[in-house]
Write a protein that holds these residues in place. Sequence first.
Motif, mmCIF file in Angstrom:
data_model
loop_
_atom_site.group_PDB
_atom_site.id
_atom_site.type_symbol
_atom_site.label_atom_id
_atom_site.label_comp_id
_atom_site.label_asym_id
_atom_site.label_seq_id
_atom_site.Cartn_x
_atom_site.Cartn_y
_atom_site.Cartn_z
ATOM 1 N N ALA A 279 -21.234 -60.276 13.846
ATOM 2 C CA ALA A 279 -20.164 -59.570 13.133
ATOM 3 C C ALA A 279 -19.723 -58.327 13.898
ATOM 4 C CB ALA A 279 -20.633 -59.192 11.728
ATOM 5 N N ILE A 280 -20.682 -57.588 14.459
ATOM 6 C CA ILE A 280 -20.348 -56.401 15.258
ATOM 7 C C ILE A 280 -19.544 -56.810 16.489
ATOM 8 C CG2 ILE A 280 -21.317 -54.559 16.696
ATOM 9 C CD1 ILE A 280 -23.658 -54.397 14.726
ATOM 10 N N LEU B 164 -17.590 -59.489 16.953
ATOM 11 C CA LEU B 164 -16.227 -59.891 16.583
ATOM 12 C C LEU B 164 -15.402 -58.690 16.122
ATOM 13 C CD1 LEU B 164 -16.977 -63.242 14.718
ATOM 14 C CD2 LEU B 164 -16.003 -62.943 17.001
ATOM 15 N N SER B 165 -16.043 -57.767 15.398
ATOM 16 C CA SER B 165 -15.340 -56.578 14.934
ATOM 17 C C SER B 165 -14.884 -55.722 16.111
ATOM 18 C CB SER B 165 -16.252 -55.758 14.017
ATOM 19 O OG SER B 165 -15.599 -54.590 13.565
ATOM 20 N N PHE C 38 -11.012 -55.465 16.150
ATOM 21 C CA PHE C 38 -10.545 -54.243 15.492
ATOM 22 C C PHE C 38 -10.685 -52.989 16.354
ATOM 23 C CE2 PHE C 38 -12.174 -56.895 11.855
ATOM 24 C CZ PHE C 38 -10.909 -57.322 11.446
ATOM 25 N N GLY D 278 -14.108 -47.229 8.554
ATOM 26 C CA GLY D 278 -15.346 -47.944 8.830
ATOM 27 C C GLY D 278 -16.513 -47.429 8.001
ATOM 28 N N MET E 69 -23.505 -58.853 7.226
ATOM 29 C CA MET E 69 -22.435 -59.227 8.148
ATOM 30 C C MET E 69 -21.189 -58.365 7.907
ATOM 31 S SD MET E 69 -22.842 -63.350 8.644
ATOM 32 C CE MET E 69 -21.727 -63.347 10.054
ATOM 33 N N ILE E 70 -20.892 -58.060 6.640
ATOM 34 C CA ILE E 70 -19.763 -57.165 6.355
ATOM 35 C C ILE E 70 -20.061 -55.768 6.884
ATOM 36 C CG2 ILE E 70 -18.395 -56.072 4.535
ATOM 37 C CD1 ILE E 70 -18.907 -58.571 2.826
ATOM 38 N N VAL F 42 -19.241 -55.646 10.477
ATOM 39 C CA VAL F 42 -17.806 -55.434 10.716
ATOM 40 C C VAL F 42 -17.483 -53.948 10.613
ATOM 41 C CG1 VAL F 42 -15.486 -55.870 9.839
ATOM 42 C CG2 VAL F 42 -17.162 -57.732 9.915
ATOM 43 N N GLY G 44 -18.701 -52.054 13.639
ATOM 44 C CA GLY G 44 -17.802 -52.275 14.773
ATOM 45 C C GLY G 44 -16.562 -51.404 14.698
ATOM 46 N N ILE G 45 -16.043 -51.184 13.483
ATOM 47 C CA ILE G 45 -14.829 -50.380 13.308
ATOM 48 C C ILE G 45 -15.097 -48.913 13.605
ATOM 49 C CG2 ILE G 45 -13.176 -49.524 11.596
ATOM 50 C CD1 ILE G 45 -13.306 -52.293 10.276
#
Length: 408
Positions: free
Chosen positions: A59-60, A62-63, A67, A83, A108-109, A112, A115-116
């Motif tokens: 998730a990190i 892909l984020s 993003f 974030g 997983m959220i 994300v 990552g933001i």
Amino acid sequence: MTGTQAGADSKIIRWLTYMMFMMFAMTTDAVGVIIPEVMKDFDLSMTAAGMLHYGPMLAIALSGILFGFLADRLGRKRTIILGLALFSITAYLFLAGSSFAYYLGLMMISGVAIGIFKTAALALIGDISTSTTQHTSTMNGVEAFFGVGAIIGPLLVTYMLTQGVDWKWLYIFAATFCVALIIMALLVKYPESKHIPENPITLKQTLKMLKDPYALGFSLGAFLYVATESAIYVWMPTLLLDYSGNALFLATYALTIFFVLRAAGRFLGIWMMARFNWAVVMSLFSLAILLCFVGTIIGGTDMAVYLLPLSGLFMSVIYPTLNSKGISCFRKQNHGGAAGVILFFTALGAAFGPLTMGLVSDSYGGKAEYGFMVAAIFAGLLFVGLLINQLKSLTDARLQALEETEYS
């Protein structure tokens, strides 16, 4: 705004960034302690429970790639608050459910969200730095506090479990800490970027960075480093599980010693990277890491109990410096996108490295030493890449040019 006030705000922003990295390290690096509890609660296999590590890392990744541009388009402050808000809401929701799928979804959220705000925080470091050298020193400071969080998180969960407190309260603590950071971020004035792009930054522009040799080179370096590092905190306890030599104390606390040396080395890196040639330091330290892994393969657990924790000292400056120099190879208006690309490969390495080691070990009867041969290959490739960069000065011209246009 007066110069005194601007300086005070810059210090507050710097400390806010340190605290953000420490906070999310407390949660991500405590997963190793949480997994055994989840296995018992839900009767899961190691592979299934390991999703609590692989899932957030994916998730990190892909984020970061999807993003990362938000920091350049919306601004550092708005993206950081976005974030952090998503992370705090997700963390509080841990009290609202009790199934494995529910916990995995929330983690997983939260990945994300990390990552933001992480890409925005990394981009912000460029805004408050006056040179690429200061940028690298600050990055080592940021990662030093990440290292502190990596020590605090597992210790806190371990203590809570001994007191009969559910591990979920770690996330409630992190969420509350997050709210405090949001309030502080709202009150402080962030620096206004002098590098506003004429056209809004888009995801398409971020993806184009994957074709840039500097972005790709530093990203591959980050991938190889994290694949090597994760061998320690994921599989070293398994390798030393049956150790019965004369250094039982070291074997028992090997992972803690590794984290302490990594954190201490990063604080030392703040001073070191401001005074020495970064490329030379990186080559020497990556060689030392390789020798630690080779010594482990040759000497077995009798050597591993000493060499693998020691490798934390040499690993300390590698990732923050790769991150800093990779981001500094781009204009400040693109720092968010560059940070996102590097973060993508970082998280990918954190998932791919341990997974590959586990598969190889399983194919040889579950013997962890075979997995460490794979890690040694990662370490060797990292050393070769950093040595070539040093000998051929591959990045000097680009960094010097941006030093003059972006920091002067």
